[in-house]
Structure formats: C-alpha cells, structure tokens
Write a protein that holds these residues in place. Structure first.
Motif, mmCIF file in Angstrom:
data_model
loop_
_atom_site.group_PDB
_atom_site.id
_atom_site.type_symbol
_atom_site.label_atom_id
_atom_site.label_comp_id
_atom_site.label_asym_id
_atom_site.label_seq_id
_atom_site.Cartn_x
_atom_site.Cartn_y
_atom_site.Cartn_z
ATOM 1 N N UNK A 154 15.584 -8.898 -29.550
ATOM 2 C CA UNK A 154 15.963 -7.926 -28.341
ATOM 3 C C UNK A 154 14.860 -7.701 -27.247
ATOM 4 N N UNK A 155 15.238 -7.466 -26.134
ATOM 5 C CA UNK A 155 14.127 -7.409 -25.136
ATOM 6 C C UNK A 155 13.578 -6.067 -25.347
ATOM 7 N N UNK A 156 12.229 -5.751 -24.827
ATOM 8 C CA UNK A 156 11.675 -4.512 -24.742
ATOM 9 C C UNK A 156 11.905 -3.743 -23.341
ATOM 10 N N UNK A 157 12.777 -2.930 -23.298
ATOM 11 C CA UNK A 157 13.186 -2.190 -21.944
ATOM 12 C C UNK A 157 11.944 -1.687 -21.292
ATOM 13 N N UNK A 158 10.961 -1.067 -21.873
ATOM 14 C CA UNK A 158 9.783 -0.580 -21.214
ATOM 15 C C UNK A 158 8.880 -1.515 -20.703
ATOM 16 N N UNK A 159 8.780 -2.426 -21.446
ATOM 17 C CA UNK A 159 7.746 -3.592 -21.281
ATOM 18 C C UNK A 159 8.272 -4.286 -19.939
ATOM 19 N N UNK A 160 9.631 -4.607 -20.020
ATOM 20 C CA UNK A 160 10.352 -5.517 -18.988
ATOM 21 C C UNK A 160 10.250 -4.896 -17.651
ATOM 22 N N UNK A 161 10.454 -3.317 -17.658
ATOM 23 C CA UNK A 161 10.291 -2.484 -16.446
ATOM 24 C C UNK A 161 8.884 -2.523 -15.912
ATOM 25 N N UNK A 162 8.088 -2.671 -16.590
ATOM 26 C CA UNK A 162 6.507 -2.698 -16.082
ATOM 27 C C UNK A 162 6.332 -3.729 -15.613
ATOM 28 N N UNK A 163 6.814 -5.138 -16.100
ATOM 29 C CA UNK A 163 6.467 -6.546 -15.496
ATOM 30 C C UNK A 163 7.310 -6.694 -14.377
ATOM 31 N N UNK A 192 24.311 -2.868 -4.892
ATOM 32 C CA UNK A 192 25.447 -1.969 -5.173
ATOM 33 C C UNK A 192 24.930 -1.003 -6.571
ATOM 34 N N UNK A 193 23.446 -1.326 -6.901
ATOM 35 C CA UNK A 193 23.010 -0.386 -7.704
ATOM 36 C C UNK A 193 21.777 0.201 -7.412
ATOM 37 N N UNK A 194 21.258 1.067 -7.759
ATOM 38 C CA UNK A 194 19.946 2.040 -7.490
ATOM 39 C C UNK A 194 19.059 1.056 -7.786
ATOM 40 N N UNK A 195 17.602 1.401 -7.482
ATOM 41 C CA UNK A 195 16.754 0.720 -7.888
ATOM 42 C C UNK A 195 16.117 1.124 -9.144
ATOM 43 N N UNK A 196 15.934 2.222 -9.662
ATOM 44 C CA UNK A 196 15.919 2.692 -10.948
ATOM 45 C C UNK A 196 16.805 2.064 -11.936
ATOM 46 N N UNK A 197 18.079 2.085 -11.615
ATOM 47 C CA UNK A 197 19.218 1.487 -12.679
ATOM 48 C C UNK A 197 18.803 0.086 -12.598
ATOM 49 N N UNK A 198 18.441 -0.588 -11.717
ATOM 50 C CA UNK A 198 18.293 -2.151 -11.652
ATOM 51 C C UNK A 198 17.004 -2.239 -12.651
ATOM 52 N N UNK A 199 16.058 -1.530 -12.693
ATOM 53 C CA UNK A 199 14.835 -1.628 -13.508
ATOM 54 C C UNK A 199 15.275 -1.573 -15.002
ATOM 55 N N UNK A 200 16.209 -0.689 -15.101
ATOM 56 C CA UNK A 200 16.550 -0.208 -16.677
ATOM 57 C C UNK A 200 17.270 -1.224 -17.375
ATOM 58 N N UNK A 201 17.906 -1.849 -16.349
ATOM 59 C CA UNK A 201 18.784 -3.175 -17.007
ATOM 60 C C UNK A 201 18.213 -4.187 -16.817
ATOM 61 N N UNK A 202 16.819 -4.517 -16.696
ATOM 62 C CA UNK A 202 16.098 -5.678 -16.467
ATOM 63 C C UNK A 202 16.159 -6.504 -17.876
ATOM 64 N N UNK A 203 16.244 -7.732 -17.976
ATOM 65 C CA UNK A 203 16.323 -8.579 -18.949
ATOM 66 C C UNK A 203 14.948 -9.356 -18.850
ATOM 67 N N UNK A 204 14.587 -10.349 -19.962
ATOM 68 C CA UNK A 204 13.579 -11.277 -19.772
ATOM 69 C C UNK A 204 13.903 -12.575 -18.710
ATOM 70 N N UNK A 205 15.609 -12.835 -18.624
ATOM 71 C CA UNK A 205 15.893 -13.641 -17.645
ATOM 72 C C UNK A 205 15.574 -13.398 -16.311
#
Length: 455
Positions: free
Chosen positions: A139-148, A204-217
């Motif tokens: 599984x992805x790490x949401x916090x790390x993905x958001x920072x990167x 269609x999505x807010x910037x913060x919600x976009x960061x929350x849904x970020x994946x490695x891809x």
C-alpha cells in the motif's frame, strides 16, 4: 512360395529382435528402479555412489566382465581377490551393497545396458498455476506521497515561471529574428501541450483533496512531466541565447546557418579556432578551449536528476522498496503460493492426531509402497527380515517403534544411510500407510539379528 515364406521368416525374426531389444531397455529401467533406486541415483550420491559413468570406469579398468559378479554377490567378488575395482570401492559407503543372487544374467545385462546408455532427462517446462493465490499488495503511504507531490508541484511551478520569462524574452526578439519565429512558437505549444494533461488530472476536485488521493503512479507521471518541461525550458534558454547573439552581434556579413552536427557538438570551425586558444603552450603545442558536447552534458544532467530522484524515492521518503525488501516480499509471495499449492494438492497429516492405520485398504496400500514405490524391500527384504537395513519384524528398534517414530524415520531418513522418503518420493498419507504396514508385519523366518533396543 518358398521365397515368400523365407522372407516372412526373416521379417518375423527381425521384429522379434527389435521388440526384444526394446523390452530389454524398458526392463533395465524398471529393474533399476525396483532393485537399485533405493540406494543409488544416477546423478548424485545416496546410500551408495552416483552411477553415471560407472560402467565405463569398470571397463576402463579392464574389469567390465566382472560387473555381473559384483551385482550378484559383491562380497564374494571382493573375497575372491580378482577385482581391483571391488577393493577400491568397498569402503565407499557405510553400508554394504545388497547381493542380488535371484537376478538372471539377462536382467543384469538389462540393468548394465540402462546404466551405460543413461542420459539426463530433459527438464520439463514449468507451467504456471492458474489457481488464485494470495498476493501481498504494498500500500502507498499517503503522508509521504503528499509531501513528494507537493515538492514536485512546487518545482513544476518554478519551471513554468522560468518558461514564461524565457518565452517573453524570445517574443521581444522575434521581431528582429524572423527566421526562427516558427521554431519558438512550436516549442511554446509543446510546453503547453505537455503541461495540460498534468493539470487536468485534478479538474473537478480541490487541491487538498487531490493531494489526499495521490498514488505512486501520480508521482511518477508528474515526475515525467517535470523532466520533460525542464528539457523544454533548457532548450528555450539555448534558443534565447542564440537569438540574442544573432540580433546583437557586431559581426558583419551574413551568418552561416548552423548544421545538425554543430548543434550536437557546438564545435568551432578551423577559421575561428584562434578565438578559443588557451594562453599557454608546451613546446609549441597549444590547447583549444572547446566546450563539452551538449548531448553529453544533457546526459550528465539527467543522471544527476535521476540520482536526486532515486535518493529521494528510496532513502529520504522511502516510497520505494530497496532490494532486500523486494526480495523478502517476493519470497513471502512465493511461500504463500507454495503453501496454497500444498494445501490444495498434497494430503496433510495432523501429527498430534497421528495413529497407526489398521483397515485392510490402508495396509494393502502400505504393502504396495513397501514392495514397489518406496523400494523399502531392497534394504529390508519383502518379509521385513532385513538385509542392509535392520530387521523390521522383531522387538528391537533403533529409532523407536511408535507410529510417530516410524513416520519421522521414513520421512527424514537416518544417519546410518537410509535416504529420506518425504516430499517428492512419498506424501504424508503414503508415509503413514507404509509405517502402519511395517507395524503390522509378523516375525520373519531367518531374519537378521536384532539391532537397537528391545521394546
């Protein structure tokens, strides 16, 4: 009529000999499996030595005719003193070779022919199982993905700002540099075209919600966009430098258009080499201050960028797995597949509830294993009275006479030369059956002297 009958006779005799030879080869393999395979393997040592090339060794020693006597009665051959090979290999194994006085000469010839003509079997291609097996999902790490992703977007914004500045400067020079107008416009459209897909992902999505849904891809995609735009920016900067040099150059006359080779190497023509001469010479030898080829420089810059991304990915933010972690995960997946396969295809035994089987069907199956598949009789005789191995019908036991003791002995082998029969040779259920059959054996007449402890 006599001619036809004679030819028919020859034909029948030829067919007879062909079938006889084929049967001889098959009998040799079957005889080897039933009489020799319990102690010998063609490729590796078991109780006895590996038998690959053994016939040639006897023949090279000039004792090819004595192999029959060795197979029938090795002790008699050694004591006769006429075989150096028998003396040389006598102490090779901890246990003496089982004599085979009941084998006929034809059967021994068949075994020798099989040993002499044996070739390694062709390895079978592994067929991947289509059965569904549990696979670990990382599984992805949401916090790390958001920072990167935040850092990548910040870098993307800086690149875009720099592109705007460079494109604006190019626009100011386009009036004076007409012939590269199309190239600048094309590069501008390329930059916009590359940028649009990366920004459209979050529509269609807010910037913060976009960061929350970020994946490695998503991170890999944005990283690719950043690298591409960085390349466009550098090329635009080079274009700006050339346009500036062209517009504000004080040189007179028309300028010779640059070739593709020059754009790749930025070399200086022979007529202009004086402009790049360095201010030192060695015995009349002077040095030119040539620049490194752009293609080499950009490969160097790309390796630096790759190194930064690699360190950030694997060592700073740890979004990727290092080699040992990938290995451990792959091994865990492989072990899960093996466990699933064993659970589905191999009958299992609960050792805590293991007991001796007494029904006729199970004992018959155990007898069949003892006398054929397991090759137990080659060391213990068909009645269990013992040859190389101990007598299985008396009250003395070396490793215990409980069903669990026998199960462990048959599965794992012993330090006295008995090969392990668990795994590919016998399944757990088959080991239970043959162990139960051994416990049901009655005292054999003329059995081997007792060994071990009386129980």
């Amino acid at each position: 009529m006599h001619f036809i009958t004679k030819n028919h006779t020859y034909l029948i005799l030829c067919l007879f000999f062909l079938f006889a030879l084929q049967g001889n080869s098959q009998d040799g393999k079957a005889l080897f499996k039933s009489r020799c395979a319990a102690c010998h393997n063609m490729k590796q040592k078991l109780v006895g030595p590996a038998l690959k090339g053994v016939v040639k060794k006897w023949e090279d020693a000039g004792e090819g005719a004595l192999i029959k006597e060795w197979i029938k009665d090795p002790t008699a051959l050694k004591e006769s003193g006429k075989s150096k090979m028998a003396d040389a290999i006598w102490d090779f194994s901890p246990a003496s070779m089982t004599p085979n006085p009941d084998l006929k000469d034809g059967e021994i010839d068949a075994i020798i022919a099989y040993l002499k003509n044996w070739t390694p079997p062709t390895p079978k291609k592994k067929v991947q199982s289509t059965a569904a097996t549990p696979v670990q999902v990382v599984k992805d790490n949401p916090t790390t993905n958001k920072i990167v992703m935040s850092l990548l977007l910040l870098l993307l914004a800086v690149i875009l700002l720099a592109m705007i500045v460079v494109v604006k400067a190019i626009g100011n020079l386009m009036i004076k540099s007409r012939h590269i107008n199309k190239a600048a416009t094309l590069l501008l459209f390329i930059g916009i075209g590359v940028l649009y897909p990366s920004t459209g992902h979050a529509q269609g999505t807010s910037f913060l919600s976009f960061l929350d849904a970020v994946s490695k891809t998503d991170i890999y995609i944005i990283s690719g966009v950043v690298v591409l735009l960085l390349g466009v920016l550098v090329y635009l900067k080079q274009l700006l430098d050339r346009m500036t040099h062209e517009v504000y150059s004080t040189a007179t006359g028309s300028k010779k258009p640059e070739s593709i080779l020059h754009s790749l190497t930025e070399s200086v023509s022979i007529e202009e080499e004086e402009s790049i001469l360095m201010d030192h010479d060695y015995d009349g030898i002077m040095e030119l201050d040539n620049v490194l080829p752009p293609w080499w420089l950009w490969l160097f810059y790309i390796t630096i960028l790759f190194g930064v991304v690699y360190i950030a990915n694997y060592h700073i933010f740890k979004t990727g797995d290092l080699q040992i972690e990938e290995y451990n995960k792959d091994m865990a997946v492989a072990e899960a597949k093996v466990a699933a396969y064993v659970k589905e295809h191999v009958p299992q035994i609960d050792m805590d509830k293991l007991s001796a089987l007494t029904d006729e069907k199970s004992l018959a199956a155990g007898k069949n294993i003892f006398e054929s598949k397991g090759n137990c009789f080659t060391c213990h005789k068909k009645d269990g009275g013992g040859l190389i191995g101990p007598n299985l019908t008396d009250d003395s036991w070396i490793y215990g006479n409980g069903i669990k003791d026998l199960f462990h002995t048959i599965k794992n082998g012993t330090d006295k030369g008995m090969p392990p029969m668990g795994g590919a040779s016998l399944s757990p259920v088959e080991i239970q059956q043959v162990a139960s059959y051994v416990l049901s054996l009655k005292p054999a007449e003329g059995g081997k002297a007792p060994e071990g402890t009386k129980m």
